[in-house]
Design a protein around this motif. Structure first.
Motif, PDB file in Angstrom:
ATOM      1  N   PHE A 161       0.845  -1.186   0.000  1.00 19.75           N
ATOM      2  CA  PHE A 161       0.000   0.000   0.000  1.00 19.75           C
ATOM      3  C   PHE A 161       0.884   1.241   0.000  1.00 19.75           C
ATOM      4  O   PHE A 161       1.935   1.258   0.651  1.00 19.75           O
ATOM      5  CB  PHE A 161      -0.892   0.028   1.245  1.00 19.75           C
ATOM      6  CG  PHE A 161      -2.000  -0.983   1.227  1.00 19.75           C
ATOM      7  CD1 PHE A 161      -3.103  -0.803   0.412  1.00 19.75           C
ATOM      8  CD2 PHE A 161      -1.943  -2.111   2.022  1.00 19.75           C
ATOM      9  CE1 PHE A 161      -4.130  -1.733   0.384  1.00 19.75           C
ATOM     10  CE2 PHE A 161      -2.960  -3.051   2.010  1.00 19.75           C
ATOM     11  CZ  PHE A 161      -4.055  -2.861   1.191  1.00 19.75           C
ATOM     12  N   PRO A 162       0.477   2.291  -0.700  1.00 23.02           N
ATOM     13  CA  PRO A 162       1.270   3.523  -0.686  1.00 23.02           C
ATOM     14  C   PRO A 162       1.191   4.164   0.687  1.00 23.02           C
ATOM     15  O   PRO A 162       0.333   3.817   1.508  1.00 23.02           O
ATOM     16  CB  PRO A 162       0.591   4.384  -1.764  1.00 23.02           C
ATOM     17  CG  PRO A 162      -0.818   3.873  -1.806  1.00 23.02           C
ATOM     18  CD  PRO A 162      -0.728   2.407  -1.554  1.00 23.02           C
ATOM     19  N   ALA A 163       2.072   5.097   0.954  1.00 20.79           N
ATOM     20  CA  ALA A 163       2.074   5.778   2.241  1.00 20.79           C
ATOM     21  C   ALA A 163       0.751   6.504   2.456  1.00 20.79           C
ATOM     22  O   ALA A 163       0.184   7.088   1.532  1.00 20.79           O
ATOM     23  CB  ALA A 163       3.231   6.774   2.306  1.00 20.79           C
ATOM     24  N   SER A 164       0.267   6.463   3.683  1.00 21.94           N
ATOM     25  CA  SER A 164      -1.007   7.096   4.007  1.00 21.94           C
ATOM     26  C   SER A 164      -0.910   8.603   3.868  1.00 21.94           C
ATOM     27  O   SER A 164       0.099   9.218   4.214  1.00 21.94           O
ATOM     28  CB  SER A 164      -1.420   6.735   5.436  1.00 21.94           C
ATOM     29  OG  SER A 164      -2.593   7.427   5.803  1.00 21.94           O
ATOM     30  N   SER A 165      -1.962   9.205   3.345  1.00 15.77           N
ATOM     31  CA  SER A 165      -1.972  10.662   3.173  1.00 15.77           C
ATOM     32  C   SER A 165      -2.434  11.377   4.430  1.00 15.77           C
ATOM     33  O   SER A 165      -2.379  12.607   4.507  1.00 15.77           O
ATOM     34  CB  SER A 165      -2.901  11.041   2.003  1.00 15.77           C
ATOM     35  OG  SER A 165      -4.212  10.554   2.233  1.00 15.77           O
ATOM     36  N   GLY A 166      -2.884  10.638   5.430  1.00 13.00           N
ATOM     37  CA  GLY A 166      -3.325  11.275   6.667  1.00 13.00           C
ATOM     38  C   GLY A 166      -4.073  10.304   7.549  1.00 13.00           C
ATOM     39  O   GLY A 166      -4.496   9.236   7.093  1.00 13.00           O
TER      40      GLY A 166
END
Length: 222
Positions: A161-166
């Protein structure tokens, strides 16, 4: 300790550590490969090596360092520069040949999936691999619901999963690292939405002349 009445109190006035041992030590980041040999051999536990991918660092606690120069002598890339200015151990008389690090890398053929992570992270280009399949992997972002089934089943950590945006944000879709994907198709079979397409274009195999085997291999590509 022996007194049954705790009647004895021992007071010590220790000498200043700097009067016993002083020196200088530093690490050349351009030469260091973060192998961790210095950390393992340090008798004062003054060295910490962080080998997390993308965040490699080495920290020397100079309050603990006794400038014994073990790390300097053992470093395979001469990345550690150190000198003992004042040392209680006196002069060193060591054979440099004894500082050579020896050993073997043993690969369990029953567990290896030939993904190539070892080759990708090896700082000395000592690891080489050959994938069983060559091809491509594609993820349909519109179909992907970020359920994580593919990430869980992937045996070579090629999906993430890509890094969380928040905080509390929902992942839109997974991403694939084609460099480490072995095209086993496990992710495509596990995906409940048919969002993953894996194609095999080449198969690593010994030379064959049998038509039956060639047809079998061609079937595996599909």
């Amino acid at each position: 300790i022996a007194c049954p009445r705790d009647a004895i109190v021992i007071e010590r006035i220790l000498p200043n550590r700097a009067d016993l041992v002083t020196g200088e030590i530093e690490v050349d980041d351009d030469e260091c490969i973060y192998c961790g040999v210095c950390e393992e051999l340090c008798p004062a536990e003054a060295i910490v090596v962080d080998k997390e991918t993308g965040k490699e660092s080495i920290v020397i606690d100079k309050d603990k360092c006794v400038y014994c120069l073990v790390c300097k002598k053992a470093c395979p890339t001469t990345a550690i520069k150190a000198v003992c200015r004042s040392c209680s151990y006196g002069e060193y008389d060591l054979d440099p040949a004894n500082a050579v690090v020896k050993g073997n890398s043993v690969i369990d053929s029953e567990l290896c999936v030939f993904c190539g992570w070892c080759e990708g992270v090896c700082p000395t280009d000592a690891a080489k691999h050959k994938k069983p399949f060559e091809g491509s992997i594609e993820i349909d972002d519109e179909k992907c619901q970020a359920c994580g089934a593919c990430v869980d089943i992937c045996g070579c950590n090629a999906l993430a999963f890509p890094a969380s945006s928040g905080p509390g944000s929902r992942m839109e879709h997974v991403i694939a690292n084609g460099d480490y994907c072995v095209k086993c198709k496990a992710c495509a079979k596990a995906c409940p939405n048919g969002a993953i397409t894996v194609k095999r274009t080449e198969i690593d195999h010994t030379p064959i002349s049998s038509t039956t085997w060639k047809e079998a291999l061609d079937a595996i590509k599909d």
